[in-house]
Design an enzyme around this catalytic site. Structure first.
Site, PDB file in Angstrom:
ATOM      1  N   ASN A   1      -2.617   6.776  -0.768  1.00 31.56           N
ATOM      2  CA  ASN A   1      -2.612   5.693  -1.632  1.00 31.56           C
ATOM      3  C   ASN A   1      -1.758   4.734  -1.529  1.00 31.56           C
ATOM      4  OD1 ASN A   1      -0.604   3.960  -4.382  1.00 31.56           O
ATOM      5  ND2 ASN A   1      -2.711   5.269  -4.591  1.00 31.56           N
TER       6      ASN A   1
ATOM      7  N   ASP B   1      -2.753   1.111 -12.348  1.00 31.62           N
ATOM      8  CA  ASP B   1      -2.072   0.714 -11.433  1.00 31.62           C
ATOM      9  C   ASP B   1      -3.130  -0.409 -10.133  1.00 31.62           C
ATOM     10  OD1 ASP B   1      -2.495   2.470  -9.755  1.00 31.62           O
ATOM     11  OD2 ASP B   1      -0.813   2.742  -9.340  1.00 31.62           O
TER      12      ASP B   1
ATOM     13  N   SER C   1      -4.568   0.777  -7.807  1.00 31.08           N
ATOM     14  CA  SER C   1      -4.880   1.606  -6.966  1.00 31.08           C
ATOM     15  C   SER C   1      -5.790   2.397  -6.023  1.00 31.08           C
ATOM     16  CB  SER C   1      -3.008   2.557  -6.429  1.00 31.08           C
ATOM     17  OG  SER C   1      -2.979   2.980  -6.732  1.00 31.08           O
TER      18      SER C   1
ATOM     19  N   ASN D   1      -7.627   4.146  -9.103  1.00 29.74           N
ATOM     20  CA  ASN D   1      -7.094   4.430 -10.231  1.00 29.74           C
ATOM     21  C   ASN D   1      -6.698   3.219 -11.147  1.00 29.74           C
ATOM     22  OD1 ASN D   1      -5.190   4.318 -12.235  1.00 29.74           O
ATOM     23  ND2 ASN D   1      -4.341   5.591 -10.834  1.00 29.74           N
TER      24      ASN D   1
ATOM     25  N   GLU E   1      -7.260  17.347  -3.502  1.00 23.09           N
ATOM     26  CA  GLU E   1      -7.179  16.212  -3.527  1.00 23.09           C
ATOM     27  C   GLU E   1      -9.098  15.575  -3.123  1.00 23.09           C
ATOM     28  OE1 GLU E   1      -5.700  13.875  -4.212  1.00 23.09           O
ATOM     29  OE2 GLU E   1      -3.275  14.820  -4.137  1.00 23.09           O
TER      30      GLU E   1
ATOM     31  N   ASP F   1      -6.551   5.402  -3.928  1.00 25.08           N
ATOM     32  CA  ASP F   1      -6.702   6.698  -3.238  1.00 25.08           C
ATOM     33  C   ASP F   1      -7.617   6.745  -2.219  1.00 25.08           C
ATOM     34  OD1 ASP F   1      -4.435   7.774  -4.422  1.00 25.08           O
ATOM     35  OD2 ASP F   1      -5.532   8.712  -6.114  1.00 25.08           O
TER      36      ASP F   1
HETATM   37  C1  LIG Z   1      -2.357   6.232 -11.193  1.00 23.81           C
HETATM   38  O1  LIG Z   1      -1.815   5.376 -11.755  1.00 23.81           O
HETATM   39  C2  LIG Z   1      -0.453   5.626 -12.476  1.00 23.81           C
HETATM   40  C3  LIG Z   1       0.396   4.368 -12.023  1.00 23.81           C
HETATM   41  O2  LIG Z   1       0.933   4.985 -11.021  1.00 23.81           O
HETATM   42  C4  LIG Z   1       0.201   7.139 -12.768  1.00 23.81           C
HETATM   43  O3  LIG Z   1       0.943   7.593 -13.529  1.00 23.81           O
HETATM   44  C5  LIG Z   1      -1.435   8.140 -12.710  1.00 23.81           C
HETATM   45  O4  LIG Z   1      -0.533   9.148 -12.035  1.00 23.81           O
HETATM   46  C6  LIG Z   1      -2.417   7.706 -11.883  1.00 23.81           C
HETATM   47  N1  LIG Z   1      -3.604   8.478 -11.915  1.00 23.81           N
HETATM   48  C7  LIG Z   1      -4.722   9.442 -10.939  1.00 23.81           C
HETATM   49  C8  LIG Z   1      -5.445  10.500 -11.116  1.00 23.81           C
HETATM   50  O5  LIG Z   1      -4.023   9.561  -9.554  1.00 23.81           O
END
Ligand SMILES: *[C@@H]1O[C@H](CO)[C@@H](O)[C@H](O)[C@H]1NC(C)=O
Length: 148
Positions: free
Chosen positions: A78, A67, A69, A64, A53, A71
């Site tokens: 997240n 969505d 969001s 990201n 990670e 990390d």
């Molecule tokens: C980004 O967010 C989408 C929707 O929640 C999710 O499906 C996807 O795995 C995420 N990508 C990463 C790299 O975490």
């Protein structure tokens, strides 16, 4: 005076630098923090997850755009569900902390929040990196020669 200013600058730069944990240093902190087999998650699983990670970097941040969001930190926790960064739509903040708390050199709060996350039914599967890099692998190298 110039020397003092230079020293002050050096100290200031040092204090805002990211802390990147050494492997065994992190193993020992996780162990004394009660992470070994916490909710069935081994030290090796935590180490492998943190490696993939964040590469053990407490200041790792990844946005990201899908969505909107973000990390945060050594476990890439997240902002949609676990912490508050005041910019994530429909955020929950289940750990009850500002996301910035997850970027500190001291990983006490990141560990507390990671424990909260694995208490949910999905457990360690919450981390995509665990599923893609750690599940069903030999993880013994992550804690080897660390004295735990
Ligand atoms: C980004 O967010 C989408 C929707 O929640 C999710 O499906 C996807 O795995 C995420 N990508 C990463 C790299 O975490």
């Amino acid at each position: 005076m110039k020397a003092l200013l230079a020293l002050g600058f050096l100290l200031l730069s040092a204090s805002v630098q990211a802390k990147v944990y050494e492997r065994c240093e992190l193993v020992r902190i996780l162990k004394i923090s009660g992470m070994s087999n916490y909710n069935g998650v081994s030290l090796e699983d935590w180490m492998c997850t943190a490696q993939h990670e964040s590469n053990f970097d407490t200041e790792a941040i990844n946005y990201n755009s899908t969505d909107q969001s973000t990390d945060y930190g050594i476990f890439q926790i997240n902002s949609r569900y676990w912490c508050n960064d005041n910019k994530t739509p429909r955020a929950v903040n289940a750990c009850g902390i500002p996301c910035s708390a997850l970027l500190q050199d001291d990983i006490t709060q990141a560990i507390q929040c990671a424990k909260r996350i694995v208490r949910d039914p999905q457990g360690i599967r919450a981390w995509v990196a665990w599923r893609t890099h750690c599940q069903n692998r030999d993880l013994s190298g992550y804690i080897r020669n660390c004295g735990v």
